[in-house]
Each structure stands twice: as C-alpha cells, then as structure tokens.
Design a protein around this motif. Structure first.
Motif, PDB file in Angstrom:
ATOM      1  N   VAL A 226      34.749  34.891  51.943  1.00 42.50           N
ATOM      2  CA  VAL A 226      34.027  35.680  50.953  1.00 42.50           C
ATOM      3  C   VAL A 226      32.526  35.606  51.228  1.00 42.50           C
ATOM      4  O   VAL A 226      31.976  34.526  51.428  1.00 42.50           O
ATOM      5  N   GLU A 229      27.790  37.481  47.577  1.00 46.34           N
ATOM      6  CA  GLU A 229      27.682  38.787  46.919  1.00 46.34           C
ATOM      7  C   GLU A 229      28.157  38.643  45.483  1.00 46.34           C
ATOM      8  O   GLU A 229      29.204  38.041  45.223  1.00 46.34           O
ATOM      9  N   THR A 232      32.029  40.622  43.582  1.00 46.69           N
ATOM     10  CA  THR A 232      33.322  40.231  44.121  1.00 46.69           C
ATOM     11  C   THR A 232      34.196  39.723  42.984  1.00 46.69           C
ATOM     12  O   THR A 232      33.710  39.022  42.083  1.00 46.69           O
TER      13      THR A 232
END
Length: 343
Positions: A226, A229, A232
């Motif tokens: 991941v 950000e 998400t």
C-alpha cells in the motif's frame, strides 16, 4: 466549540504538516529504503480524512435538521475563495518553462492537484448533507447505499480498468470515495451528546481498537504494498479508531493554548504550509545533515509562517478571502468579586 474537537483538529493539522515535512526531506535527498518510516508516514495520512469528517461532524451537530440561510455564501467566501487563492499561489510557485500558470491553476482548481484538494471533497459532502436534510431522505436507506458506493469506488468494481486509469484524477476528488466517512461523521455529530459519555467510559477499549486497526493497516501495507496515500480503503479503520480515541481521551485533556492556537489557524496552516516549504525546505536540507534538526525546523517554521501570514491578512481588507475567517480566541470570563469581599 467542544474542546476535544479542537484537539482532534489540531492533531490532524500537525500530522499533515509532519507528513509533508518528511515528503520534502525524502524528495531532496537520496531516498533510503526504510519500511518503518514509510509505514509511519502512511499512519500520518489519517490527518486529511479526519479533517474532512470533522467538518461533517460539526455540521451534523450544529444543523441537524437544516442548513442556515447564509450557509452557502459564508462557505463560498471563507472556504472556497481561499481555495482559489491558494490554487493561484501554488500555480505561481510551480510554473516553469514547460507548464505555465494557467495550466497549473486549472489543474489545481478543477482537479485538486495541490494540497488544498480536500476542499473540493468537503463541498461535495456539504451538498450531500444539504440534499439529505432538505428533502428528508430516509437515512436508513441512503446511508447503507452510500457505504456500498464508497466500497465500489475504492475497489473499482463498476467500470473497466481503462476507465479508472483514464479518469484517475477526477476520481481522486470524487465524493463517492468519502461516503463511508460521511456516514460515520453524520451519526457522530448528530448524536454526540449521547456518544461522548460512552466514548469516555470506553476510552481504554478504544486504545485496543486503535492497536487492532494499526495492525490491520500494517498487514495490508506489507502484503499489498500500500502506498502513502490518504485515499485508500485500508486506512478507513485507522481513521475511525483514532478519531474516536482522540474524542474520548480529549475530554480529559484540559484546554491548552497551543491546541487552541493550532485549531483556530488549522485551515490556514493546511492551505499554507506546503507553500512555505517550497521556499524553506531545500535551504534547510542543504544547511543541516542531521534529520533530527531538519524535521523540527521545517515543521515549526512552516506552521509559524502560516499562522503569521493568516494573522496579518485577517486585518487587511479582503484578507479573509485568502486565508479564511480566523476564529477569535475565547476570553475567560472575569471572576466576580463577592459582595463580602468588596465590603
């Protein structure tokens, strides 16, 4: 303002400044692979979703049934116009021989391609709140549908992969990705008088919940790689858990001048800190090799200059249309002298 809301806003504000401080340092020096640092930066991404949902919490608490008449005009003048102003400032700071002012300005104001993008999301959620309250939509039908829509957006389950790539920029600022937060914030704000005592009693349990959400986030971070950000789905449990925990423990924290200061200037700091870093980050990184010096300097100067800039502009005609309306510090009521003491 409820003091734990001020604390939540202040924590979100300093978290986003700290996140962007590390962004500049990483950008200006040779990147070093550090998994723990990257994960800590991902945790700091909780700040922007928290800032967005807090605006809905306040809205649902203050105006549970309908918005006031001057709601839109006030938000346009003191939230949207500052967004436009900083879109222009950011465009000026970034324009070069390849891209001019107008291209950057268009990307900022339409696609949210700078740190003020969250304002576009907030206005979409304001509009949704206005629709729900004005037309008295049944929440028990609309809100479950909103959660499903948000889930679909997060996972890209409707359109083709090509569609999501083509409209990636537009989808990043679409309100559909934030509907989960909207539903959560709506109920927290509307029923906060009932929820607050329960949160206080469950404050230790909430620490366990926060730990569980961070473990889940770390597992997704390692397994799915991941990226750092805020948009998400894997960050949603952390955002909700941290928000509830701060609202719980914040009830026990006394009013602090530092928290009040950051909270009152949070909007100006959110908009202004990156623009300050444009000018100070590189000189500081070049002047100091030690990261433990770089981070506090960039972090503290960015906040201080943003506050000073906003403080000065609020006394200049039209300045509030650039930095927003700064709430005045509440003065403690003077203690009344008893008649006995007077005698």
């Amino acid at each position: 303002m409820i003091k734990e809301w001020d604390l939540l806003r202040a924590i979100a504000c300093v978290s986003i400044v700290l996140l962007h401080t590390t962004t500049w340092i990483i950008t200006l020096q040779t990147p070093v692979e550090n998994e723990m640092l990257t994960f800590l930066r991902l945790i700091l991404c909780f700040a922007t979703p928290t800032f967005i949902l807090l605006s809905i919490i306040i809205l649902a608490n203050r105006y549970p049934d309908q918005l006031p008449k001057k709601f839109w005009s006030s938000r346009f003048l003191y939230i949207y116009l500052p967004f436009v102003a900083f879109s222009a400032i950011d465009a000026i700071n970034r324009m070069n021989q390849y891209k001019g002012f107008w291209e950057y300005f268009y990307n900022n104001i339409v696609l949210g391609r700078f740190t003020g993008w969250f304002i576009l999301v907030i206005f979409q959620l304001y509009f949704l709140y206005w629709i729900v309250t004005k037309f008295k939509w049944t929440r028990w039908i609309i809100f479950p549908a909103a959660i499903v829509i948000s889930y679909i957006h997060f996972h890209g389950l409707v359109f083709s992969e090509e569609f999501y790539k083509t409209y990636e920029l537009e989808l990043r600022i679409s309100a559909t990705i934030w509907l989960m937060y909207f539903v959560f914030a709506y109920f927290v704000g509307r029923y906060y008088h009932v929820l607050a005592p329960w949160l206080l009693k469950a404050r230790y349990v909430l620490l366990v919940v926060v730990g569980g959400s961070l473990y889940y986030l770390y597992d997704r971070f390692e397994t799915l790689n991941v990226i750092v950000e805020s948009r998400t789905i894997y960050l949603v449990p952390t955002v909700i858990a941290l928000t509830l925990a701060i609202l719980a423990w914040g009830q026990l924290v006394p009013k602090l001048k530092a928290v009040d200061l950051i909270s009152r200037y949070a909007f100006a700091i959110y908009l202004g800190h990156w623009q300050v870093m444009v000018y100070i980050a590189e000189p500081i990184v070049l002047a100091f090799e030690e990261t433990y010096i770089r981070i506090p300097l960039i972090f503290s100067i960015s906040i201080a200059v943003s506050i000073i800039f906003a403080y000065v502009l609020q006394y200049i005609p039209g300045g509030t249309f650039v930095v927003g309306k700064i709430k005045k510090q509440r003065k403690k009521p003077a203690k009344k002298v008893s008649e006995a003491a007077k005698a």
